[in-house]
Design a protein around this motif. Sequence first.
Motif, short mmCIF file in Angstrom:
data_model
loop_
_atom_site.label_atom_id
_atom_site.label_comp_id
_atom_site.label_asym_id
_atom_site.label_seq_id
_atom_site.Cartn_x
_atom_site.Cartn_y
_atom_site.Cartn_z
N ILE A 107 -56.38 31.29 50.81
CA ILE A 107 -55.05 30.71 51.08
C ILE A 107 -54.03 31.84 51.25
O ILE A 107 -52.82 31.61 51.07
CB ILE A 107 -54.62 29.77 49.93
CG1 ILE A 107 -54.55 30.52 48.59
CG2 ILE A 107 -55.53 28.57 49.82
CD1 ILE A 107 -53.88 29.74 47.48
N HIS A 108 -54.51 33.04 51.60
CA HIS A 108 -53.65 34.21 51.60
C HIS A 108 -52.49 34.06 52.59
O HIS A 108 -51.33 34.34 52.25
CB HIS A 108 -54.47 35.46 51.93
CG HIS A 108 -53.72 36.73 51.71
ND1 HIS A 108 -53.42 37.21 50.45
CD2 HIS A 108 -53.18 37.63 52.60
CE1 HIS A 108 -52.74 38.33 50.57
NE2 HIS A 108 -52.58 38.61 51.85
N GLU A 109 -52.77 33.62 53.81
CA GLU A 109 -51.70 33.53 54.82
C GLU A 109 -50.63 32.52 54.39
O GLU A 109 -49.43 32.76 54.58
CB GLU A 109 -52.31 33.14 56.17
CG GLU A 109 -53.16 34.23 56.80
CD GLU A 109 -53.60 33.86 58.20
OE1 GLU A 109 -53.15 32.79 58.70
OE2 GLU A 109 -54.38 34.63 58.79
N ARG A 110 -51.07 31.41 53.83
CA ARG A 110 -50.08 30.41 53.39
C ARG A 110 -49.19 30.97 52.29
O ARG A 110 -47.97 30.78 52.30
CB ARG A 110 -50.79 29.15 52.90
CG ARG A 110 -49.84 28.13 52.29
CD ARG A 110 -50.54 26.81 51.99
NE ARG A 110 -51.54 26.90 50.95
CZ ARG A 110 -51.26 26.87 49.65
NH1 ARG A 110 -50.01 26.81 49.23
NH2 ARG A 110 -52.23 26.92 48.76
N LYS A 111 -49.79 31.64 51.29
CA LYS A 111 -49.00 32.17 50.19
C LYS A 111 -48.05 33.27 50.65
O LYS A 111 -46.91 33.34 50.17
CB LYS A 111 -49.93 32.72 49.10
CG LYS A 111 -50.76 31.66 48.40
CD LYS A 111 -49.90 30.64 47.65
CE LYS A 111 -49.20 31.26 46.46
NZ LYS A 111 -48.50 30.25 45.65
N SER A 145 -42.49 34.87 51.67
CA SER A 145 -41.47 35.37 52.60
C SER A 145 -40.29 34.41 52.68
O SER A 145 -39.12 34.83 52.68
CB SER A 145 -42.09 35.57 53.99
OG SER A 145 -43.11 36.54 53.95
N LEU A 146 -40.61 33.12 52.74
CA LEU A 146 -39.55 32.12 52.79
C LEU A 146 -38.73 32.14 51.51
O LEU A 146 -37.50 32.04 51.53
CB LEU A 146 -40.15 30.74 53.02
CG LEU A 146 -39.16 29.57 53.08
CD1 LEU A 146 -38.17 29.76 54.22
CD2 LEU A 146 -39.91 28.25 53.22
N LEU A 147 -39.41 32.29 50.37
CA LEU A 147 -38.71 32.32 49.09
C LEU A 147 -37.78 33.52 48.99
O LEU A 147 -36.63 33.41 48.54
CB LEU A 147 -39.73 32.35 47.95
CG LEU A 147 -39.17 32.30 46.53
CD1 LEU A 147 -38.35 31.03 46.32
CD2 LEU A 147 -40.29 32.41 45.51
#
Length: 703
Positions: free
Chosen positions: A293-297, A302-304
């Motif tokens: 799930i690396h890309e999602r995290k 980044s958004l956070l």
Amino acid sequence: MQFLEDSHGCAGWSGEMAGRIRAFDWSRTELGKLDSWSKSLNSAVQMMLASPLPMVMLWGRSGYMIYNDAYSKFAGGRHPYLLGSPVELGWPEVAEFNRHVVDTCLAGGTLSYRNKELVLLRAGVPEEVWMDLYYSPVSDDLGYPAGVMAMVVETTERVISERRRQAAEDAYRADNERVRLALNAGALLGSFVWDIKANLLSGDERFVRTFSYPPGQDLANLSQEVADARIHPDDRNWVQERVKLSVDTGEPYNVEYRIQRPDGSYLWVLASGCCEFNEQGEAFRFPGVLIDIHERKIAEESLLRFTRNLEQRVANEVEARLTAEEQLRQSQKLEAIGGLTGGVAHDFNNLLQVIAGNLHLLARHEPDNANVQRRVAASIAAVERGAKLSSQLLAFARRQPLSPAVFTLRQIFDGLAELLQRALGETLQVHMSAPKAPWQVFVDRNQLENAILNLAINARDAMHGEGTINLCTENITLDREFCTGKGIVAGDYVRVSIADSGVGMAPQVLAQAFEPFFTTKADGQGTGLGLSMVFGFVKQSGGHIEIASEVGQGTRVQMYFPRTLRLAASDAPNPNVEQRGGHERILVVEDNEAVRVSVVELLRDEGYEILTATHADAAMQILLEGAQVDLIFTDVVMPGLIKSPELAAWAKVQEPPVAVLFTSGHTRDIISRNHQLSPDTHLLSKPYSPEALTQMIRTVLKG
């Protein structure tokens, strides 16, 4: 008597319920005295009392209840009052179901239900229950069905447990489906199995590569220390806690954490699995998979980071929190005042009703005595002022029953124009404006008109009776930013504004404007409840109210009501409702003796035939015994096992239905939802006049 010494008589009964059955006065029922019971009835009771299962016998067409110790536990708070009661009176919420049972079994039939779903009142709260029910006829000494033997086994816990098991299976299948999708997407990083009994960890080649095990590692015996060392230090305790939770409770294992790569960087994975248990309930096997799930995290982080850098967001959050805290304080104040107001209003309005009823009767009995008529008129005016004060308190506390309808503010303005001009005087002008295509609202029209009139009178006083009041309505769409902290959601609203050019208010006065009993007027010129009432009404209607004012610059009050897309009811005029009395029979249900006596005399003067009951239990008994009535006129808040809504529900399902008119000084939301009455619920608030009573009764009777 020799009969009672028989082995089939009550001498053979045992248990707590046997004593209660012996002590009960059965002569008041169709069964007659205990020593006159038939041998078949005695035998059936003895068999029932000896059963460990919950059993109840319904004897005769009325279904008089006789039950055993196990059933008394099932009955809960209704025990021991159910003993000797007709089943429809004891369980009014399922009266229709029990009537079908009695009719079927007395005709010789049997019934059985598996996991029958019913809604029963427990501690006054509706509750879904499931039961296995078995019904069979009980014969008298001549062999004819005379009663019903019922076996009642509650299966609620079993049904809920089965549903939870099914939900767990569904979740397990969903996990398998997620793994299958991960395999198809190529995101699977390996699978593992932990043998809990032997404390051995095994995995496939992908799992070994993910955790960077040494080459040639035995896949059936992997070192747990190597795997633990690769988990990010900040995540290890979390992973171990989740594993322990799954082993202890069987809860599915789904944990997101970071694994160190050979180059020192970290990879985000999702570990998903579950603990398996043997027949003894012992944990023995723990299979699972790792998903990339690396890309999602990375995208989430980044958004956070981006949002954390927005100073405006921080400012909005602080403002929202302060607003929420202020709303909480205001809400707590409202609840405290509302709770006090409700109890006081109920008793106070009962007192006013007694006074008003007797005053009206006195006026009728002394029609030619001018002194009596003058003093009665003055006293009734005082009663009306007291009722208005009580109504204002309930409005502020958001506990007044509302009757909302669909209309536009242009319709309100058209109806209020003449009334406003008369109330405000000729030296003050009112300018009204509304859009050509006004949106509709779903609000109590009478309360809205009172609110506008109240605000207009406040504006008149602020301008000392001279000047111009601007009254306008607008269609407006509120965004999320405006609605934050105001208790409303973004969307379409109708805004009603009342503005004046009067003396205005200082900031400290403005801060207290909506508080009850706060007023700047001289003693005797105001109660301080006007703005409080408007505030409570707007909030109870799902809206928002704001007030802006400056000393010497005037005041503007703005009310926001949600736009509605409901269809308006027909505006066709109804024929004039006959206000005089009639010949119908009315059942008056009122626990306050003074109120009951006065209203009975008023109704009898109008020509009605009257039956009375002191509470709903007594009223239901009268009705089940066959009394025919055209209308039930019942107080809302009364003591007893049966509540007024249950009495009304029974009346609604009769053939033909029996009309019901409620009355109360404060309903406590018993017959309303959020203090809003449904269209088929009729309420006459206390105190009321004879004219209001007779008009409402004729309206309800005519349907």
